[in-house]
Design an enzyme around this catalytic site. Structure first.
Site, PDB file in Angstrom:
ATOM      1  N   VAL A 209     -32.022 -46.382 -18.387  1.00  0.00           N
ATOM      2  CA  VAL A 209     -33.280 -46.662 -19.082  1.00  0.00           C
ATOM      3  C   VAL A 209     -33.539 -48.157 -18.992  1.00  0.00           C
ATOM      4  O   VAL A 209     -32.676 -48.968 -19.341  1.00  0.00           O
ATOM      5  CB  VAL A 209     -33.217 -46.216 -20.565  1.00  0.00           C
ATOM      6  CG1 VAL A 209     -34.455 -46.679 -21.319  1.00  0.00           C
ATOM      7  CG2 VAL A 209     -33.085 -44.706 -20.656  1.00  0.00           C
TER       8      VAL A 209
ATOM      9  N   ALA B 220     -31.692 -53.066 -20.572  1.00  0.00           N
ATOM     10  CA  ALA B 220     -31.534 -51.743 -19.970  1.00  0.00           C
ATOM     11  C   ALA B 220     -30.218 -51.151 -20.462  1.00  0.00           C
ATOM     12  O   ALA B 220     -29.415 -51.837 -21.095  1.00  0.00           O
ATOM     13  CB  ALA B 220     -31.511 -51.859 -18.452  1.00  0.00           C
ATOM     14  N   LYS B 221     -29.998 -49.895 -20.205  1.00  0.00           N
ATOM     15  CA  LYS B 221     -28.705 -49.256 -20.482  1.00  0.00           C
ATOM     16  C   LYS B 221     -28.633 -47.996 -19.648  1.00  0.00           C
ATOM     17  O   LYS B 221     -29.667 -47.447 -19.261  1.00  0.00           O
ATOM     18  CB  LYS B 221     -28.620 -48.883 -21.970  1.00  0.00           C
ATOM     19  CG  LYS B 221     -27.207 -48.756 -22.473  1.00  0.00           C
ATOM     20  CD  LYS B 221     -26.621 -50.115 -22.795  1.00  0.00           C
ATOM     21  CE  LYS B 221     -25.236 -50.026 -23.367  1.00  0.00           C
ATOM     22  NZ  LYS B 221     -24.829 -51.308 -23.969  1.00  0.00           N
ATOM     23  N   GLY B 222     -27.426 -47.550 -19.365  1.00  0.00           N
ATOM     24  CA  GLY B 222     -27.294 -46.332 -18.589  1.00  0.00           C
ATOM     25  C   GLY B 222     -25.995 -45.647 -18.904  1.00  0.00           C
ATOM     26  O   GLY B 222     -25.214 -46.108 -19.739  1.00  0.00           O
TER      27      GLY B 222
END
Ligand code: NAD
Length: 413
Positions: free
Chosen positions: A59, A104-106
């Site tokens: 994201v 962001a992050k994932g």
């Protein structure tokens, strides 16, 4: 983990900041939504020949201030809502400490404890290839988070480099030092936690001598170790299996050795076993939740007996719990400030990779402590001036900085 879902919690925190800043409503709406949500399927052939399919996410919340930046989490209960919240918190975190990254992050919804090293490598490479078009040193730079580490970052770097045809160390941070990682990055989040904890204790005039730390991974271990080195008694630590308590204080390095040998802090000689819930209610000066989000909620906030909660984890205190703690006079040093040492260290690593010029660990630590102390002072003085909580002050600073850039760059329709 109780409370609301993490994304609703992040939106609630943002909305409160927007209303105080009197931001144009449309800007707040822009900031609520991630710019891009990527969901991928990650097939994996297990060592026994069977195929399993996992779900992966990345994201990208906001890149107004610089390339997207944020960790990769491998956890069986990972949800899109959680990743969206974590991505948004990254945007504010980078803005609070003034580094030129967005958020962001994932991650992948997977239980790494059930995978072999070879399976973990294949899973990481497939996930990387699925998000390949959306990451890059100028675009989006992943880093370690829960249940990922330097080893996993090396596979991401290698897979990306193989696709583009040359080595690209700056595509991820938190790499092993041998392939461009920065000495100091591994301990950077914990160093930041310890730095702001000490600064907060001093500025608030609290005499703090003992601490308890929930979660004994990257953040928890280094926070405990550095607080211990600063003279704090570490009364308790814990991991996913439970906690240990010792009135005379634990030696974090010895506990780590035990954990590496036995898979948990549990069973550490001479310590009493306690639950994670009990750890949160211990009578300590500093409580560092450094595991997962939403562990201090409206349900147990009244049981917290610490003078100060320093959020090593992202989102460990829900907004309802925040209010209860504030009323009870428990100071909360918010995640977007307290654990920003990690992304600050990542920024230093990225800068070194792009310059091809490497710093000493001493320089890394000095620069990190400088950024963390300066950021703490900025947040603290705003909180004091406006008579608001440290969390709200950190949000006001962060959202204001991101909104200012949005205003300068304009909205491209
Ligand atoms: P990690 O995987 O290294 O460690 C996680 C630790 O939490 C492990 O000891 C694990 O056993 C424990 N844990 C897991 N579930 C638990 C539960 N239900 N109760 C108690 N303990 C539990 O992860 P990490 O990188 O240390 O991340 C911890 C937190 O810090 C996360 O919220 C993460 O987003 C945040 N964070 C990490 C970094 C970083 O640089 N690694 C930076 C900023 C914030």
């Amino acid at each position: 983990m109780g409370g609301n879902n993490s994304y609703e919690m992040a939106v609630r925190q943002l909305t409160e900041a927007c209303s105080l800043l009197e931001l144009e409503r449309g800007i707040c709406e822009v900031l609520k939504q991630p710019q891009r949500v990527i969901e991928v399927s990650v097939p994996l052939r297990l060592d026994n020949g069977e195929i399993r399919v996992f779900t992966g996410y990345r994201v990208q919340h906001n890149n107004a201030r610089g390339p997207f930046k944020g960790g990769i989490r491998y956890h069986p209960e990972l949800t899109l809502s959680e990743v969206k919240a974590l991505a948004m918190w990254m945007t504010w975190k980078c803005a609070v400490v003034g580094i030129p990254f967005g958020g962001a992050k994932g991650g992948v919804a997977v239980n790494v404890k059930e995978l072999s090293q070879a399976e973990l490598e294949r899973l990481t490479r497939t996930y990387t290839s699925r998000i390949m078009d959306f990451i890059g040193p100028e675009r989006d730079i992943p880093a370690p988070d829960v249940y990922t580490n330097a080893r996993v970052m090396a596979w991401i770097m290698d897979t990306y480099s193989a696709h583009v045809g040359y080595p690209v160390p700056a595509v991820v941070t938190g790499k092993p030092v041998e392939i461009g990682g920065a000495p100091g990055r591994e301990a950077a989040t914990g160093r930041g936690v310890a730095t702001v904890a000490r600064a907060a204790a001093e500025r608030l005039g609290l005499s703090c001598r003992c601490a308890a730390v929930q979660g004994f991974g990257n953040v928890g271990y280094h926070s405990a170790k550095l607080l211990h080195e600063a003279g704090y008694r570490i009364l308790a630590v814990s991991d996913s299996k439970g906690g240990i308590f010792c009135e005379s204080g634990l030696k974090p390095e010895a506990v780590l050795e035990h954990k590496l040998k036995h898979g948990s802090v549990m069973g550490f000689p001479g310590a009493k076993e306690i639950t994670n819930e009990e750890l949160l209610s211990l009578e300590v000066d500093i409580l560092v939740p450094a595991a997962l989000e939403r562990v201090i909620t409206r349900r147990n906030a009244d049981d917290v007996n610490a003078k100060m909660v320093v959020e090593g984890a992202n989102g460990p205190v829900t907004p309802s719990a925040d209010r209860i703690l504030e009323e009870r006079g428990v100071v909360v040093v918010p995640d977007i400030l307290a654990n920003a040492g990690g992304v600050t260290g990542s920024y230093f690593e990225w800068v070194q990779n792009r310059n091809g010029f490497y710093w000493s660990e001493e320089r890394f630590n000095t620069e990190l402590e400088r950024v963390m102390s300066r950021s703490f002072e900025e947040v603290f003085s705003r909180a004091e001036r406006e008579e608001i909580s440290l969390r709200l002050a950190a949000y006001l600073l962060a959202v204001e900085r991101v909104a200012k850039v949005r205003e300068l760059r304009g909205i491209y329709e």
